[in-house]
Design an enzyme around this catalytic site. Structure first.
Site, PDB file in Angstrom:
ATOM      1  N   TYR A 156     -24.308  -8.517  -5.109  1.00 45.73           N
ATOM      2  CA  TYR A 156     -23.725  -9.691  -4.463  1.00 45.73           C
ATOM      3  C   TYR A 156     -22.212  -9.644  -4.516  1.00 45.73           C
ATOM      4  O   TYR A 156     -21.622  -8.823  -5.232  1.00 45.73           O
ATOM      5  CB  TYR A 156     -24.251 -10.977  -5.111  1.00 45.73           C
ATOM      6  N   LYS A 176     -22.005  -4.916  -9.410  1.00 45.53           N
ATOM      7  CA  LYS A 176     -22.116  -6.381  -9.304  1.00 45.53           C
ATOM      8  C   LYS A 176     -23.537  -6.755  -8.884  1.00 45.53           C
ATOM      9  O   LYS A 176     -23.814  -7.133  -7.744  1.00 45.53           O
ATOM     10  CB  LYS A 176     -21.072  -6.929  -8.323  1.00 45.53           C
ATOM     11  N   GLU A 190     -15.495  -8.989 -21.388  1.00 44.08           N
ATOM     12  CA  GLU A 190     -15.065  -9.890 -20.312  1.00 44.08           C
ATOM     13  C   GLU A 190     -15.824 -11.198 -20.448  1.00 44.08           C
ATOM     14  O   GLU A 190     -16.709 -11.335 -21.286  1.00 44.08           O
ATOM     15  CB  GLU A 190     -15.337  -9.261 -18.943  1.00 44.08           C
ATOM     16  N   LEU A 208     -16.867  -5.624 -15.059  1.00 41.46           N
ATOM     17  CA  LEU A 208     -16.725  -5.621 -13.607  1.00 41.46           C
ATOM     18  C   LEU A 208     -15.238  -5.465 -13.287  1.00 41.46           C
ATOM     19  O   LEU A 208     -14.393  -6.137 -13.893  1.00 41.46           O
ATOM     20  CB  LEU A 208     -17.239  -6.937 -13.022  1.00 41.46           C
TER      21      LEU A 208
HETATM   22  N1  PDD Z   1     -17.931 -13.456 -10.778  1.00 34.39           N
HETATM   23  N2  PDD Z   1     -16.621 -10.248 -14.465  1.00 34.39           N
HETATM   24  C1  PDD Z   1     -17.815 -10.764 -14.120  1.00 34.39           C
HETATM   25  C2  PDD Z   1     -18.979 -10.499 -15.009  1.00 34.39           C
HETATM   26  C3  PDD Z   1     -17.940 -11.525 -12.943  1.00 34.39           C
HETATM   27  O1  PDD Z   1     -19.134 -12.010 -12.593  1.00 34.39           O
HETATM   28  C4  PDD Z   1     -16.797 -11.763 -12.143  1.00 34.39           C
HETATM   29  C5  PDD Z   1     -16.868 -12.563 -10.865  1.00 34.39           C
HETATM   30  C6  PDD Z   1     -15.572 -11.208 -12.554  1.00 34.39           C
HETATM   31  C7  PDD Z   1     -14.307 -11.370 -11.744  1.00 34.39           C
HETATM   32  O2  PDD Z   1     -14.368 -10.641 -10.540  1.00 34.39           O
HETATM   33  P1  PDD Z   1     -13.588 -11.139  -9.249  1.00 34.39           P
HETATM   34  O3  PDD Z   1     -12.169 -11.301  -9.651  1.00 34.39           O
HETATM   35  O4  PDD Z   1     -13.787 -10.049  -8.270  1.00 34.39           O
HETATM   36  O5  PDD Z   1     -14.210 -12.451  -8.832  1.00 34.39           O
HETATM   37  C8  PDD Z   1     -15.523 -10.442 -13.706  1.00 34.39           C
HETATM   38  C9  PDD Z   1     -18.161 -14.245  -9.577  1.00 34.39           C
HETATM   39  C10 PDD Z   1     -17.012 -15.146  -9.256  1.00 34.39           C
HETATM   40  C11 PDD Z   1     -19.484 -14.978  -9.713  1.00 34.39           C
HETATM   41  O6  PDD Z   1     -20.390 -14.376 -10.269  1.00 34.39           O
HETATM   42  O7  PDD Z   1     -19.612 -16.109  -9.250  1.00 34.39           O
END
Ligand code: PDD
Length: 287
Positions: free
Chosen positions: A33, A147, A180, A205
């Protein structure tokens, strides 16, 4: 106004969107996703999010169900139909529908689901006031760079955070180093003034927000180091913050029971947040 979802080639009323009971996303969390923020009518870093989607798909051997250009047109159409000027678009691709069997089916088209949500991101108090995070063991698998929609450990962590009155949970590896957040990347400004975030590896991620923030830091002449930090270093840090598509840059003012700095968002977090929000609003261009 009716809100639409996009499901496998059709725009349907949001409440009526449905997938087959043998969709592998439903039975095995076999899918990937992306979440892209929308600010001032435009998606932020859509290209980088789609590049990461492409990588997630290829790491799992799922073929694009449509070509990327068509996918982009569908995204734009859904945002226009739902008139989202501030909010997000969520899109997921799963391996498709097949009789339940662990091994990957052959010749099955992948399934696509897209939804949007209006969110008044910019007026959220957490951006100005900062948030609390808790620390928890990282119990996830070893391919956190993909992801995937398989998010149960993340959901458990986020729930534990909410139950502790916190916004996020920072996951900690066996060496005591922060990996993270459950849905965001973690950053600190150490006691000796170094801006640190964990190197991108299979442990985390590679956040699109994280990457953009690095570009902003470079342009502004700020140095940062991709270096893992311990819970202890985080608790004695001058500043801390999280980055993600839905948190933007959100200052962290408390970790477990320890106040960070003077308990208010730190000056560097504040500057980075402002630059990033300007970038999202289209008021700051990067080379
Ligand atoms: N999540 N780490 C994890 C485990 C994440 O699920 C996300 C983002 C990030 C940050 O990635 P980015 O900057 O590309 O949004 C880091 C999204 C927002 C979610 O699951 O809703």
């Amino acid at each position: 106004m009716a809100r639409y979802a996009y499901v496998n080639g059709r725009y349907v009323p949001h409440g009526e969107g449905a997938v087959h009971i043998e969709d592998r996303g439903f039975q095995f969390a076999d899918g990937v996703y992306e979440v892209i923020p929308i600010i001032n009518d435009r998606m932020v870093d859509a290209g980088a999010h789609l590049d990461r989607l492409d990588r997630s798909l290829s790491e799992l051997g799922i073929s694009w169900p449509t070509n990327r250009r068509v996918f982009e047109l569908v995204m734009a159409e859904l945002i226009a139909r739902n008139r989202v000027s501030e909010g997000l678009i969520y899109m997921q691709i799963t391996r498709g529908v097949a009789p339940r069997d662990h091994k990957f089916p052959k010749g099955v088209p992948a399934s696509i689901v897209m939804t949007t949500k209006r969110v008044p991101f910019l007026s959220q108090k957490k951006l100005s006031d900062g948030v609390k995070v808790i620390t928890i063991p990282d119990i996830r698998w070893t391919r956190c760079d993909i992801k995937t929609i398989s998010l149960l450990p993340n959901c458990m962590g986020k729930t534990a955070a909410a139950e502790a009155g916190a916004y996020e949970a920072w996951q900690v590896d066996r060496e005591g180093l922060v990996t993270e957040g459950t849905s965001s990347n973690a950053w600190i400004v150490t006691a000796d003034d170094k801006l640190l975030t964990r190197p991108a590896s299979e442990d985390i991620l590679r956040g699109v927000t994280r990457q953009t923030l690095m570009r902003i830091a470079e342009e502004e002449g700020l140095s940062y180091t991709e270096q893992a930090f311990s819970v202890e270093e985080a608790k004695t840090a001058r500043e801390a913050f999280v980055s993600s598509a839905t948190s933007f840059i959100t200052p962290v003012v408390q970790i477990d029971d320890v106040q960070i700095g003077d308990g208010k968002p730190g000056p560097l977090s504040h500057r980075l947040q402002n630059w990033y929000l300007d970038y999202c609003a289209g008021q700051k261009q990067l080379a």
